[in-house]
Design an enzyme around this catalytic site. Sequence first.
Site, PDB file in Angstrom:
ATOM      1  N   HIS A  70       0.807  -1.222   0.000  1.00  0.00           N
ATOM      2  CA  HIS A  70       0.000   0.000   0.000  1.00  0.00           C
ATOM      3  C   HIS A  70       0.845   1.281   0.000  1.00  0.00           C
ATOM      4  O   HIS A  70       0.296   2.379  -0.093  1.00  0.00           O
ATOM      5  CB  HIS A  70      -0.928   0.020   1.222  1.00  0.00           C
ATOM      6  CG  HIS A  70      -0.203   0.339   2.494  1.00  0.00           C
ATOM      7  ND1 HIS A  70       0.672  -0.545   3.082  1.00  0.00           N
ATOM      8  CD2 HIS A  70      -0.191   1.456   3.244  1.00  0.00           C
ATOM      9  CE1 HIS A  70       1.185   0.020   4.167  1.00  0.00           C
ATOM     10  NE2 HIS A  70       0.674   1.235   4.287  1.00  0.00           N
ATOM     11  N   HIS A  85       1.790   6.974  -0.004  1.00  0.00           N
ATOM     12  CA  HIS A  85       0.923   6.110   0.811  1.00  0.00           C
ATOM     13  C   HIS A  85      -0.437   6.040   0.121  1.00  0.00           C
ATOM     14  O   HIS A  85      -1.221   6.981   0.186  1.00  0.00           O
ATOM     15  CB  HIS A  85       0.802   6.696   2.220  1.00  0.00           C
ATOM     16  CG  HIS A  85       0.166   5.774   3.195  1.00  0.00           C
ATOM     17  ND1 HIS A  85      -1.191   5.527   3.202  1.00  0.00           N
ATOM     18  CD2 HIS A  85       0.701   5.030   4.190  1.00  0.00           C
ATOM     19  CE1 HIS A  85      -1.455   4.676   4.178  1.00  0.00           C
ATOM     20  NE2 HIS A  85      -0.331   4.356   4.792  1.00  0.00           N
TER      21      HIS A  85
END
Length: 165
Positions: A70, A85
């Site tokens: 992620h 992110h």
Amino acid sequence: MLKSLFGKKEKQTKETIFAPLTGKLINIEEVPDPVFSQKLMGEGMAIEPTEGIVVAPIEGQVIQVFHTKHAIGLRSQTGMELLIHIGLETVSMNGEGFEVHVKEGQKVKVGDPLITADLELIREKAASTITPIIITNSDIIENLTKASTGNVTKGTSNILDVKVK
């Protein structure tokens, strides 16, 4: 002339960070997560993506690919370290919906594909698709100029101009 051929190469101190995603550029202070909005991890911007292809926003090297896929860390030629992110609270997805296209240590150029994310799945399983782009070693920044918020295109829209010390 000989000095220019054999002299020390000047260290690069200026850098442009391009949008790693296509979507809407927003100020970091508007991210609905205090870790990012209060700049606890560093200075930056965020993008609410309209497509899930994440590309390199700088020329540099992949320094970390999170095992949950992620997030990714990059280091630029100036030594600036960048964290992308993807989404908020996406670590709990344990990599589901993310496909990584690079490996740690790999050199990248602006526009190179890094990760593909399934935005529909993120909307379903996480808090948000909003993607912070953070300079994690903000202490090296001498000057930072942020682009105006609005629509941006991955790999071509300038989101930050940075001068490092």
